[in-house]
Design a protein around this motif. Sequence first.
Motif, PDB file in Angstrom:
ATOM      1  N   ASP A   1       0.828  -1.209   0.000  1.00 52.94           N
ATOM      2  CA  ASP A   1       0.000   0.000   0.000  1.00 52.94           C
ATOM      3  C   ASP A   1       0.861   1.257   0.000  1.00 52.94           C
ATOM      4  OD1 ASP A   1      -2.225  -1.599   0.031  1.00 52.94           O
ATOM      5  OD2 ASP A   1      -2.595  -1.380   2.195  1.00 52.94           O
ATOM      6  N   VAL A   2       1.908   1.265   0.862  1.00 51.00           N
ATOM      7  CA  VAL A   2       2.785   2.444   0.938  1.00 51.00           C
ATOM      8  C   VAL A   2       3.497   2.664  -0.392  1.00 51.00           C
ATOM      9  CG1 VAL A   2       4.912   3.309   1.992  1.00 51.00           C
ATOM     10  CG2 VAL A   2       3.132   2.331   3.440  1.00 51.00           C
ATOM     11  N   LEU A   3       4.035   1.605  -0.979  1.00 48.32           N
ATOM     12  CA  LEU A   3       4.820   1.750  -2.203  1.00 48.32           C
ATOM     13  C   LEU A   3       3.943   2.059  -3.414  1.00 48.32           C
ATOM     14  CD1 LEU A   3       7.370  -1.146  -1.621  1.00 48.32           C
ATOM     15  CD2 LEU A   3       7.793   1.314  -1.429  1.00 48.32           C
ATOM     16  N   THR A   4       2.699   1.570  -3.434  1.00 49.75           N
ATOM     17  CA  THR A   4       1.801   1.880  -4.555  1.00 49.75           C
ATOM     18  C   THR A   4       1.481   3.371  -4.586  1.00 49.75           C
ATOM     19  OG1 THR A   4       0.813  -0.329  -4.478  1.00 49.75           O
ATOM     20  CG2 THR A   4      -0.457   1.387  -5.580  1.00 49.75           C
ATOM     21  N   ARG A   5       1.147   3.936  -3.430  1.00 47.53           N
ATOM     22  CA  ARG A   5       0.894   5.382  -3.370  1.00 47.53           C
ATOM     23  C   ARG A   5       2.162   6.168  -3.680  1.00 47.53           C
ATOM     24  NH1 ARG A   5      -2.020   3.725   1.241  1.00 47.53           N
ATOM     25  NH2 ARG A   5      -0.352   4.463   2.610  1.00 47.53           N
ATOM     26  N   LEU A   6       3.307   5.658  -3.209  1.00 50.05           N
ATOM     27  CA  LEU A   6       4.574   6.333  -3.477  1.00 50.05           C
ATOM     28  C   LEU A   6       4.874   6.339  -4.968  1.00 50.05           C
ATOM     29  CD1 LEU A   6       7.285   7.592  -2.639  1.00 50.05           C
ATOM     30  CD2 LEU A   6       8.153   5.274  -2.248  1.00 50.05           C
ATOM     31  N   LEU A   7       4.613   5.252  -5.668  1.00 46.99           N
ATOM     32  CA  LEU A   7       4.883   5.199  -7.108  1.00 46.99           C
ATOM     33  C   LEU A   7       4.080   6.248  -7.859  1.00 46.99           C
ATOM     34  CD1 LEU A   7       6.202   3.877  -9.550  1.00 46.99           C
ATOM     35  CD2 LEU A   7       4.329   2.208  -9.575  1.00 46.99           C
TER      36      LEU A   7
ATOM     37  N   PRO B   1      14.994   7.338 -12.196  1.00 46.97           N
ATOM     38  CA  PRO B   1      15.444   6.131 -11.478  1.00 46.97           C
ATOM     39  C   PRO B   1      14.665   5.839 -10.195  1.00 46.97           C
ATOM     40  CG  PRO B   1      17.337   7.413 -12.214  1.00 46.97           C
ATOM     41  CD  PRO B   1      16.132   8.243 -12.513  1.00 46.97           C
ATOM     42  N   PHE B   2      14.193   6.890  -9.509  1.00 48.11           N
ATOM     43  CA  PHE B   2      13.497   6.649  -8.242  1.00 48.11           C
ATOM     44  C   PHE B   2      12.192   5.871  -8.452  1.00 48.11           C
ATOM     45  CE2 PHE B   2      10.683   7.572  -4.729  1.00 48.11           C
ATOM     46  CZ  PHE B   2      11.499   7.509  -3.605  1.00 48.11           C
ATOM     47  N   PRO B   3      11.253   6.357  -9.282  1.00 46.86           N
ATOM     48  CA  PRO B   3      10.043   5.547  -9.496  1.00 46.86           C
ATOM     49  C   PRO B   3      10.348   4.203 -10.146  1.00 46.86           C
ATOM     50  CG  PRO B   3      10.064   7.453 -10.958  1.00 46.86           C
ATOM     51  CD  PRO B   3      11.143   7.661  -9.963  1.00 46.86           C
ATOM     52  N   ALA B   4      11.401   4.146 -10.959  1.00 44.55           N
ATOM     53  CA  ALA B   4      11.756   2.856 -11.563  1.00 44.55           C
ATOM     54  C   ALA B   4      12.125   1.837 -10.489  1.00 44.55           C
ATOM     55  CB  ALA B   4      12.914   3.046 -12.537  1.00 44.55           C
ATOM     56  N   GLU B   5      12.828   2.290  -9.453  1.00 45.80           N
ATOM     57  CA  GLU B   5      13.189   1.384  -8.360  1.00 45.80           C
ATOM     58  C   GLU B   5      11.945   0.928  -7.603  1.00 45.80           C
ATOM     59  OE1 GLU B   5      15.297   1.435  -3.991  1.00 45.80           O
ATOM     60  OE2 GLU B   5      15.761   3.067  -5.381  1.00 45.80           O
ATOM     61  N   VAL B   6      11.030   1.870  -7.331  1.00 48.67           N
ATOM     62  CA  VAL B   6       9.794   1.513  -6.632  1.00 48.67           C
ATOM     63  C   VAL B   6       8.988   0.531  -7.464  1.00 48.67           C
ATOM     64  CG1 VAL B   6       7.644   2.395  -5.649  1.00 48.67           C
ATOM     65  CG2 VAL B   6       9.762   3.742  -5.439  1.00 48.67           C
ATOM     66  N   ARG B   7       8.979   0.755  -8.762  1.00 49.60           N
ATOM     67  CA  ARG B   7       8.212  -0.129  -9.651  1.00 49.60           C
ATOM     68  C   ARG B   7       8.790  -1.543  -9.615  1.00 49.60           C
ATOM     69  NH1 ARG B   7       9.151   2.430 -13.989  1.00 49.60           N
ATOM     70  NH2 ARG B   7       7.640   4.086 -13.586  1.00 49.60           N
TER      71      ARG B   7
ATOM     72  N   VAL C   1       5.905  13.567  -9.713  1.00 51.59           N
ATOM     73  CA  VAL C   1       6.911  14.566  -9.369  1.00 51.59           C
ATOM     74  C   VAL C   1       8.172  14.404 -10.202  1.00 51.59           C
ATOM     75  CG1 VAL C   1       8.423  15.395  -7.523  1.00 51.59           C
ATOM     76  CG2 VAL C   1       6.046  14.837  -7.028  1.00 51.59           C
ATOM     77  N   ARG C   2       8.632  13.145 -10.374  1.00 54.99           N
ATOM     78  CA  ARG C   2       9.905  12.886 -11.026  1.00 54.99           C
ATOM     79  C   ARG C   2       9.780  12.530 -12.507  1.00 54.99           C
ATOM     80  NH1 ARG C   2      13.438  15.070  -7.414  1.00 54.99           N
ATOM     81  NH2 ARG C   2      13.656  13.846  -5.494  1.00 54.99           N
TER      82      ARG C   2
END
Length: 511
Positions: A476-482, A494-500, A488-489
């Motif tokens: 849940d935390v990482l889905t909202r973060l993505l 690279p940041f959302p790519a890592e979360v993905r 934003v990015r």
Amino acid sequence: MTGRLIAGRYELATVLGQGGMGQVWTAYDRRLDRRVAVKLLRPDKVAGGENVEELRQRFDRECRVTAQVDHPGLVTVHDAGADGEELYLVMQYVEGSDLGDHLAAHDPYPWPWAVAVGAQLCAALSAVHAVPIVHRDLKPRNVMIRTDGTVTVLDLGVASVMDTDTTRLTHTGSPIGSPAYMAPEQAMGGTIGPRTDLYALGVVLHELLSGEVPFAAPTALGVLHGHLYEAPVPLRRIRPQVPEPLEALVLRLLAKDPQDRPKDAQDAFRQLAALVPPPGGSRSAPLGPMDPTRPFLRPHAPWPDRPEPAPLPERPAYPPAPSPTAPDLAAAVDEVRRLLDAGRITQAVDVLGGLLPAAAEKHGEHSPVLRSLRKQYAATLMEDGQYRRALPELRRLSEELASQYGGADRQALQYRYEATQCLEQLGDTTTALSEYRVLLPYFERWAGTDPGPALDIRRRIGHLLLSIGDRRAARDVLTRLLYDAERVRGPHHPFPAEVRRTLAWLGQVQG
């Protein structure tokens, strides 16, 4: 002399000890960015100006031989050679206390500790004698107690180079080596063998158990007379709680005739090991630092012993200043920058740590100068991966700023955020997760101007949830973060790519 470079590689820092024939320094290996110990010897002083070249050759030979002895109870030899008129020996830098200081700090010395030290020394001597090498100068100053309680023997092979004429003791009264620990046959220039080291072991054990060497006198000749003709006082007359088998073993080790001593170090080890507390015995609580019984009570256990997470330090403990004279702070800061630019982080850490006490004395505990140095010190510790040492610095910086400007001060919270990263790296997952959740609302207020920290905290929260097995909450935390990170990015950052990728691993999103 600080800053002198040996062999174009080893930069001398501080003197650990010195005598008439040489010095021991802490130093930095520039090539590998690590602390080492460097022993410097002056051949002309050792040989009295004669046979200098022969002594150099002997030194090279001894170093080659001793470097081949592989045992955890012996200090590791890294390098050796000549630099100008001096011979140098580069060794592993051992953290801990020498046995002489350890004895002084624990008076009276617990007899199980003495037994454990002796047994560990026997294990090391057994490996040395198998080569065969005789140490020749076993004494408390040549033995280190590491923080985890293991014993390390120093100066293997050096004594045989220094001891160019043992009979000079009887001719001139000038001591060679350490007369208080010297076997009769060694002092008289007789045949040296493994049992010579066992005699020195007996002297060391007698000193640990009674607080005094068995034979003391104002002159070296007086000490020699005791070794040759006087009987040592049985330990139980001095300290009745010493077990009878231990007293008997020490008396055998101190026998005047080598043939009357234990036949070898393994024999002495067996007798000492029988007196060591057994593994998992009467002591169930974690053992403290520099307890030499620990390797026997908890063999192969990691150090520190922490069945439960140990409390992390609240206040920093600075290393000693690198020089007894007050440093030039501006020049030292420039030196730190130079070291960091050269990638010599370990050395920069020590220089900064040595500056802090002097800066505090000169400018005050709460001065901007000291705060700036402590900020750099903490950052350098983190860069060097020394999170346990960085943590109290960051906590202190955060607390001081919060006290001065309030708990919502941005810089105070930044230090608190970095301290929480240390907790995460140190494996205190629960505390780190709690701290990140407290910090997140503050950093989200500043997300309009600097979204990075808030996004990073959310990512760390997600990863910590994964580490404690709460996959649903993590997803849940990482889905909202993505969603927010892509907005934003951008989706290709690279940041959302890592979360993905993390979510894909969780089976929530295709990579």
